[in-house]
Design an enzyme around this catalytic site. Sequence first.
Site, PDB file in Angstrom:
ATOM      1  N   GLN A  49       0.828  -1.063   0.023  1.00 54.44           N
ATOM      2  CA  GLN A  49      -0.007  -0.047   0.079  1.00 54.44           C
ATOM      3  C   GLN A  49       0.885   1.107  -0.073  1.00 54.44           C
ATOM      4  O   GLN A  49       2.162   1.104   0.303  1.00 54.44           O
ATOM      5  CB  GLN A  49      -0.858  -0.128   1.237  1.00 54.44           C
ATOM      6  CG  GLN A  49      -0.347   0.020   2.377  1.00 54.44           C
ATOM      7  CD  GLN A  49      -1.072   0.297   3.629  1.00 54.44           C
ATOM      8  OE1 GLN A  49      -2.332  -0.317   3.791  1.00 54.44           O
ATOM      9  NE2 GLN A  49      -0.906   0.599   4.589  1.00 54.44           N
ATOM     10  N   ILE A  97       3.142   4.429  -0.327  1.00 50.23           N
ATOM     11  CA  ILE A  97       4.075   5.026  -1.759  1.00 50.23           C
ATOM     12  C   ILE A  97       4.805   3.795  -2.361  1.00 50.23           C
ATOM     13  O   ILE A  97       4.842   3.707  -3.449  1.00 50.23           O
ATOM     14  CB  ILE A  97       5.348   5.618  -0.742  1.00 50.23           C
ATOM     15  CG1 ILE A  97       4.624   6.976  -0.206  1.00 50.23           C
ATOM     16  CG2 ILE A  97       6.253   5.935  -1.721  1.00 50.23           C
ATOM     17  CD1 ILE A  97       5.607   7.796   0.730  1.00 50.23           C
ATOM     18  N   ASP A 131       9.212 -10.314   5.613  1.00 46.09           N
ATOM     19  CA  ASP A 131       9.176  -9.275   6.688  1.00 46.09           C
ATOM     20  C   ASP A 131      10.679  -8.832   6.832  1.00 46.09           C
ATOM     21  O   ASP A 131      11.490  -9.638   6.910  1.00 46.09           O
ATOM     22  CB  ASP A 131       8.952  -9.970   8.153  1.00 46.09           C
ATOM     23  CG  ASP A 131       9.061  -9.075   9.346  1.00 46.09           C
ATOM     24  OD1 ASP A 131       9.562  -8.142   9.078  1.00 46.09           O
ATOM     25  OD2 ASP A 131       8.529  -9.611  10.378  1.00 46.09           O
ATOM     26  N   ARG A 147       7.797  13.957  16.972  1.00 46.70           N
ATOM     27  CA  ARG A 147       8.168  12.595  15.986  1.00 46.70           C
ATOM     28  C   ARG A 147       9.887  12.293  16.467  1.00 46.70           C
ATOM     29  O   ARG A 147      10.380  12.156  15.636  1.00 46.70           O
ATOM     30  CB  ARG A 147       8.427  12.973  14.309  1.00 46.70           C
ATOM     31  CG  ARG A 147       6.985  13.337  14.176  1.00 46.70           C
ATOM     32  CD  ARG A 147       6.068  11.849  13.694  1.00 46.70           C
ATOM     33  NE  ARG A 147       4.831  12.397  12.858  1.00 46.70           N
ATOM     34  CZ  ARG A 147       3.928  12.913  13.462  1.00 46.70           C
ATOM     35  NH1 ARG A 147       3.646  12.986  14.719  1.00 46.70           N
ATOM     36  NH2 ARG A 147       2.723  13.039  12.487  1.00 46.70           N
ATOM     37  N   TYR A 202      10.869   8.697  15.373  1.00 48.70           N
ATOM     38  CA  TYR A 202      10.851   8.547  14.007  1.00 48.70           C
ATOM     39  C   TYR A 202      11.733   9.393  13.183  1.00 48.70           C
ATOM     40  O   TYR A 202      12.638   8.895  12.201  1.00 48.70           O
ATOM     41  CB  TYR A 202       9.357   8.927  13.567  1.00 48.70           C
ATOM     42  CG  TYR A 202       8.877   8.911  12.050  1.00 48.70           C
ATOM     43  CD1 TYR A 202       8.897   7.793  11.289  1.00 48.70           C
ATOM     44  CD2 TYR A 202       9.123   9.989  11.362  1.00 48.70           C
ATOM     45  CE1 TYR A 202       8.566   7.633   9.804  1.00 48.70           C
ATOM     46  CE2 TYR A 202       8.810  10.135   9.713  1.00 48.70           C
ATOM     47  CZ  TYR A 202       8.782   8.758   9.076  1.00 48.70           C
ATOM     48  OH  TYR A 202       8.453   8.985   7.794  1.00 48.70           O
ATOM     49  N   PRO A 256      -2.563   5.244   3.251  1.00 46.38           N
ATOM     50  CA  PRO A 256      -3.648   4.603   4.034  1.00 46.38           C
ATOM     51  C   PRO A 256      -3.232   4.806   5.410  1.00 46.38           C
ATOM     52  O   PRO A 256      -3.998   5.089   6.275  1.00 46.38           O
ATOM     53  CB  PRO A 256      -3.533   3.145   3.720  1.00 46.38           C
ATOM     54  CG  PRO A 256      -3.256   3.301   2.161  1.00 46.38           C
ATOM     55  CD  PRO A 256      -2.185   4.271   2.024  1.00 46.38           C
ATOM     56  N   ARG A 259      -0.192  22.760   7.547  1.00 46.24           N
ATOM     57  CA  ARG A 259       1.454  22.901   7.452  1.00 46.24           C
ATOM     58  C   ARG A 259       2.016  22.801   5.979  1.00 46.24           C
ATOM     59  O   ARG A 259       3.039  22.956   5.853  1.00 46.24           O
ATOM     60  CB  ARG A 259       2.125  21.924   8.601  1.00 46.24           C
ATOM     61  CG  ARG A 259       1.949  20.522   8.111  1.00 46.24           C
ATOM     62  CD  ARG A 259       2.452  19.470   9.123  1.00 46.24           C
ATOM     63  NE  ARG A 259       2.664  18.362   8.263  1.00 46.24           N
ATOM     64  CZ  ARG A 259       3.287  17.150   9.043  1.00 46.24           C
ATOM     65  NH1 ARG A 259       3.522  17.253  10.456  1.00 46.24           N
ATOM     66  NH2 ARG A 259       3.392  16.097   8.590  1.00 46.24           N
TER      67      ARG A 259
HETATM   68  P1  NAD Z   1       2.067   2.698   4.735  1.00 46.37           P
HETATM   69  O1  NAD Z   1       2.350   2.942   6.167  1.00 46.37           O
HETATM   70  O2  NAD Z   1       0.665   3.223   4.047  1.00 46.37           O
HETATM   71  O3  NAD Z   1       2.630   1.476   4.201  1.00 46.37           O
HETATM   72  C1  NAD Z   1       3.463   0.744   5.085  1.00 46.37           C
HETATM   73  C2  NAD Z   1       3.589  -0.775   4.541  1.00 46.37           C
HETATM   74  O4  NAD Z   1       4.736  -1.248   4.947  1.00 46.37           O
HETATM   75  C3  NAD Z   1       2.479  -1.591   4.897  1.00 46.37           C
HETATM   76  O5  NAD Z   1       2.086  -2.261   3.626  1.00 46.37           O
HETATM   77  C4  NAD Z   1       3.172  -2.420   5.747  1.00 46.37           C
HETATM   78  O6  NAD Z   1       2.429  -3.973   5.591  1.00 46.37           O
HETATM   79  C5  NAD Z   1       4.498  -2.565   5.419  1.00 46.37           C
HETATM   80  N1  NAD Z   1       5.487  -2.945   6.518  1.00 46.37           N
HETATM   81  C6  NAD Z   1       5.391  -2.736   7.586  1.00 46.37           C
HETATM   82  N2  NAD Z   1       6.326  -3.337   8.409  1.00 46.37           N
HETATM   83  C7  NAD Z   1       7.066  -4.032   7.522  1.00 46.37           C
HETATM   84  C8  NAD Z   1       8.076  -5.086   7.705  1.00 46.37           C
HETATM   85  N3  NAD Z   1       8.413  -5.254   8.884  1.00 46.37           N
HETATM   86  N4  NAD Z   1       8.190  -5.766   6.598  1.00 46.37           N
HETATM   87  C9  NAD Z   1       7.870  -5.342   5.420  1.00 46.37           C
HETATM   88  N5  NAD Z   1       6.860  -4.641   5.090  1.00 46.37           N
HETATM   89  C10 NAD Z   1       6.494  -3.957   6.361  1.00 46.37           C
HETATM   90  O7  NAD Z   1       3.485   3.598   4.059  1.00 46.37           O
HETATM   91  P2  NAD Z   1       3.582   5.048   3.601  1.00 46.37           P
HETATM   92  O8  NAD Z   1       2.767   5.959   4.269  1.00 46.37           O
HETATM   93  O9  NAD Z   1       3.393   4.868   2.090  1.00 46.37           O
HETATM   94  O10 NAD Z   1       5.274   5.112   3.863  1.00 46.37           O
HETATM   95  C11 NAD Z   1       6.070   4.151   3.198  1.00 46.37           C
HETATM   96  C12 NAD Z   1       7.610   4.833   3.734  1.00 46.37           C
HETATM   97  O11 NAD Z   1       7.612   6.250   3.365  1.00 46.37           O
HETATM   98  C13 NAD Z   1       7.904   4.726   5.112  1.00 46.37           C
HETATM   99  O12 NAD Z   1       9.096   4.323   5.475  1.00 46.37           O
HETATM  100  C14 NAD Z   1       7.491   6.202   5.758  1.00 46.37           C
HETATM  101  O13 NAD Z   1       8.391   6.502   6.774  1.00 46.37           O
HETATM  102  C15 NAD Z   1       7.903   6.945   4.468  1.00 46.37           C
HETATM  103  N6  NAD Z   1       7.316   8.217   4.463  1.00 46.37           N
HETATM  104  C16 NAD Z   1       5.909   8.509   4.448  1.00 46.37           C
HETATM  105  C17 NAD Z   1       5.277   9.708   4.448  1.00 46.37           C
HETATM  106  C18 NAD Z   1       3.814   9.763   4.475  1.00 46.37           C
HETATM  107  O14 NAD Z   1       3.354  10.924   4.893  1.00 46.37           O
HETATM  108  N7  NAD Z   1       3.050   8.891   4.194  1.00 46.37           N
HETATM  109  C19 NAD Z   1       6.144  10.796   4.788  1.00 46.37           C
HETATM  110  C20 NAD Z   1       7.682  10.432   4.663  1.00 46.37           C
HETATM  111  C21 NAD Z   1       8.132   9.531   4.819  1.00 46.37           C
END
Ligand code: NAD
Length: 265
Positions: free
Chosen positions: A36, A38, A78, A164, A167, A203, A225
């Site tokens: 799901q 990015i 994983d 954060r 994080y 999501p 923001r």
């Molecule tokens: P998300 O949280 O919607 O999805 C994360 C996915 O990671 C899920 O499908 C989950 O099952 C998978 N996942 C979690 N733990 C795992 C593991 N141990 N092994 C394999 N898969 C695993 O994702 P997103 O919001 O698209 O974020 C993706 C990345 O982008 C993350 O690293 C997040 O920190 C980074 N990011 C997101 C944002 C944002 O605003 N959404 C901003 C900056 C950075």
Amino acid sequence: MGISPYSSGVCVCVCVCLQAMGRLDGKVVVLSAAAQGIGRAAAIAFAKEGAQVIATDINAEKLKELDGHAGIKTRAVDVTKRDQVEALAKDLDEVDVLFNVAGYVHHGSILATDEKDWDVTMNVNVRSMFLMIKAFLPKMLAKKSGNIINMASVASSIKGVVDRCAYSTSKAAVIGLTKSVAADFVDQGIRCNCVCPGTVDTPSLRERIQARPNPEQALKDFLARQKTGRMCTPEEVAHLCVYLASDESAYVTGREHIIDGGWSL
Ligand code: NAD
């Protein structure tokens, strides 16, 4: 009458040929967190550009939604488990691009972060990338060519963001890991970059908003923001990732690539 090279027939032919060429033709791309957000958008964008994509995620059920998508093979992994990561690397003969996406967002200042929160965050966000790079880099070095992209964030060494702590610390570590790998292997055909998004409408972001005591206000705060007045889409981040995965960025390494609509200005 001769046919001008500018005649419409030739133009149509050239256009069709150009359209058929993908920017990632012939490349094998492995990525995590593809079920799901990015990761999913990137998997689809990579495949659309001609890559053979190995899309992985811990969530096998959700990942299945990509099954049958042209150019994409799925596999439950994983990325915090060394045996699973090593088994994945062992099963793939050649990998051109490794995109480490998996990440977890913990909310809270340092005082609201306990050791377990800290350890979970570092494990999912940083140790997973350490494991993935260690597993795949030897294959890349063997053919003197490889491209690693890590998912960081603007919430890191780039910008201090309220609540954060764990994080942002983990994502600053991802930037450090990226530069370290880039510096160590730049003369052996390896590139390593990271992507630093601002707020992306995924999501998990929606879930985090819903989990707040006042979700409506939380959404307003997130939007307030954004200097653009809107959040980034996963597809917009995926476009940047296609560039970094392609040979168009062949001279780009060791950098954090910010896509935040001006949030960090
Ligand atoms: P998300 O949280 O919607 O999805 C994360 C996915 O990671 C899920 O499908 C989950 O099952 C998978 N996942 C979690 N733990 C795992 C593991 N141990 N092994 C394999 N898969 C695993 O994702 P997103 O919001 O698209 O974020 C993706 C990345 O982008 C993350 O690293 C997040 O920190 C980074 N990011 C997101 C944002 C944002 O605003 N959404 C901003 C900056 C950075």
